[in-house]
Design an enzyme around this catalytic site. Sequence first.
Site, short mmCIF file in Angstrom:
data_model
loop_
_atom_site.label_atom_id
_atom_site.label_comp_id
_atom_site.label_asym_id
_atom_site.label_seq_id
_atom_site.Cartn_x
_atom_site.Cartn_y
_atom_site.Cartn_z
N ASP A 34 27.87 55.09 -79.97
CA ASP A 34 28.73 54.18 -79.63
C ASP A 34 30.12 54.59 -79.91
O ASP A 34 30.32 55.35 -81.11
CB ASP A 34 28.50 53.16 -80.91
CG ASP A 34 29.06 51.81 -80.72
OD1 ASP A 34 29.94 51.83 -79.91
OD2 ASP A 34 28.61 50.60 -81.17
N ASP A 35 30.93 54.63 -79.14
CA ASP A 35 32.32 54.93 -79.15
C ASP A 35 32.48 56.50 -79.17
O ASP A 35 33.44 56.97 -79.80
CB ASP A 35 33.17 54.34 -80.23
CG ASP A 35 33.34 52.78 -80.32
OD1 ASP A 35 32.95 52.18 -79.21
OD2 ASP A 35 33.76 52.36 -81.18
N CYS A 76 31.31 47.15 -75.83
CA CYS A 76 29.82 47.32 -75.90
C CYS A 76 29.14 46.27 -75.32
O CYS A 76 28.20 46.79 -74.66
CB CYS A 76 29.89 46.81 -77.62
SG CYS A 76 31.06 47.69 -78.50
N LYS A 129 21.88 48.86 -82.61
CA LYS A 129 22.85 47.73 -82.35
C LYS A 129 21.91 47.20 -81.21
O LYS A 129 21.98 47.81 -80.05
CB LYS A 129 24.15 48.51 -82.06
CG LYS A 129 25.18 47.45 -81.45
CD LYS A 129 26.54 48.34 -81.58
CE LYS A 129 27.44 47.45 -80.53
NZ LYS A 129 28.69 48.21 -80.86
N HIS A 131 23.64 43.44 -79.86
CA HIS A 131 24.85 42.97 -79.27
C HIS A 131 24.87 42.20 -78.04
O HIS A 131 25.95 42.46 -77.09
CB HIS A 131 26.20 44.24 -79.35
CG HIS A 131 27.43 43.82 -79.50
ND1 HIS A 131 28.49 44.34 -79.78
CD2 HIS A 131 28.04 42.33 -79.66
CE1 HIS A 131 29.52 43.76 -79.92
NE2 HIS A 131 29.23 42.35 -79.77
N ASP A 301 28.15 54.28 -74.87
CA ASP A 301 28.37 53.15 -74.35
C ASP A 301 29.71 52.90 -73.79
O ASP A 301 30.12 51.91 -73.05
CB ASP A 301 28.11 51.98 -75.36
CG ASP A 301 29.21 51.73 -76.43
OD1 ASP A 301 29.81 52.91 -76.87
OD2 ASP A 301 29.24 50.74 -77.14
N ASN A 302 30.79 53.65 -74.46
CA ASN A 302 32.01 53.71 -73.96
C ASN A 302 32.72 54.76 -74.65
O ASN A 302 32.42 55.54 -75.43
CB ASN A 302 32.75 52.45 -74.18
CG ASN A 302 32.60 51.79 -75.45
OD1 ASN A 302 32.13 50.65 -75.78
ND2 ASN A 302 33.25 52.44 -76.26
#
Length: 526
Positions: A34-35, A76, A129, A131, A301-302
């Site tokens: 994540d990130d 996300c 996660k 989301h 995810d990004n």
Amino acid sequence: MENFLLGALLFTVTRTEPVETVRTKPNFIIILADDMGWGDLDVNQPEKKTNNTPNLNLMAQQGLRLTDFHSPASTCSPSRAAILTGRYGLRTGVTHNFGVNSVAGLPLSEITLPQLLQQAGYYTAIIGKWHLGHNGPYGPTNRGFDHYLGVPYSNDMGCTDTPGYNLPPCPPCVSSRPEVIRLRRSVHRGCYSKVGLPLIENSTITEQPLDLWRLTEQYKSAALRVIRSARARGQPYLLYIASAHMHVPLAPPLLAATAAPRRSDGVYAASLQELDDLVGAIKTAADETDRDNTLIWFTGDNGPWDQKCQYAGSVGPFTGKWQTNKGGGSAKQTTWEGGHRVPTVVYWPGRIPANSTSAALLSGMDIFPTVLSLAGITPPSDRRYDGIDATRILLQREHTGHEFLFHPNSGAAGKFGDLQTVRAEKYKAFFVTGAAEACGGGTGQQQLHDPPLIFDLEQDESEETPLRFDTPEYQTVAQRVSQKREELLWDIATDPSLSTADYSTDGSAAPCCDTTQVVCRCHKKT
């Protein structure tokens, strides 16, 4: 309105022979950071001589490193929806993030990867996660997962008793200490104080607020149980690990907030090392149980959330200098290269050639068709897909990926989901830029570009100097890009399988273990 009829239909799963057949169904482990920045993976920037990701480095040495792999969106929920469905957000309806009070999630008319694998005899589990909606039919155990342990949304969307590192810092859930009261008075809008961050197992909240500092250990234990129990049953499995790393607040145990103050620039590295340790533990367990029949796919995810400054990752050379020179702008939420080009490694001993690298243009949407192909499953034919089957790239050293790839707006300039940025082989065209906050608070002004800005990424990976409008090169690329973009938008507009996401909110929709307790506090034995 969602097409609930499609969602209610029984899916017809047919079997096909993949490019290379295997005697037993393969296991799949998808690890989604994540990130995390492209430059956070040591082997993507060997000149930096860092040693934060030794396990991922080894996995790359023993497998395939994809250097031009992209998240399907720069935030996300849209990214995760696209990974699990193989479709752009304009098709699924998921164009921006769901919140704590969201009543719905990924439309029920959408068919997910775990649903199809589950029907084909796979055991499916998600650790981490989600989301994509936490109420009723939108939860993961109603979308194809047999087991779930994790957080329903991002780990900054609820308070905890011992907060992790964030910028600006957020206060703990409840405290009468004078310094906490002062902090609460000046709290920024990104802090949540009314609802504790919940840990959910299947459909039950087991801990609220959860303990961020031991969350990774809980995830690791759960993941190892899934791997070992599936092996004991002789059942193929899909294990989807959606890590909290590297999203703020960061909470590496070696730098616990209760310890003596440390240099803030060590927090991110410690968190990255904790993520790498998690990957190493999972890889070791997979190797020990079913090494030659388990594919591990690590990606993100990004890109980094630049607004978080020292608690954000490295985009490597993909710095989006044109936007920086115009007044700032964050990688996360934008379509500059650092916002969506993510570190990616795929490992499958004996099947994926070791120590290989590919610059094929690929996307997280490609996980859906590729995994199904390797499992011998044809996806339902009642809908249109945007991902491509990358099996030959993984197994046979081919290097042909997408000819065109579209990057949707995920919260910066333009409307949510708009396909305003187009990748065409080595070229990248922008129809709109700006409007995302960077470290220090600078926000690039929204600008529409007609004709579009076009960069040659082979010559200008930092996206600093666009091609001149009056050159033949520009004219040729601009014509191809505009034509392909119009074709895709028409294809989406005429897609009978379009879904519409419900983004309505209600305070009663927030996950709450005990409404009689402050911040819904509870701790249940599992």
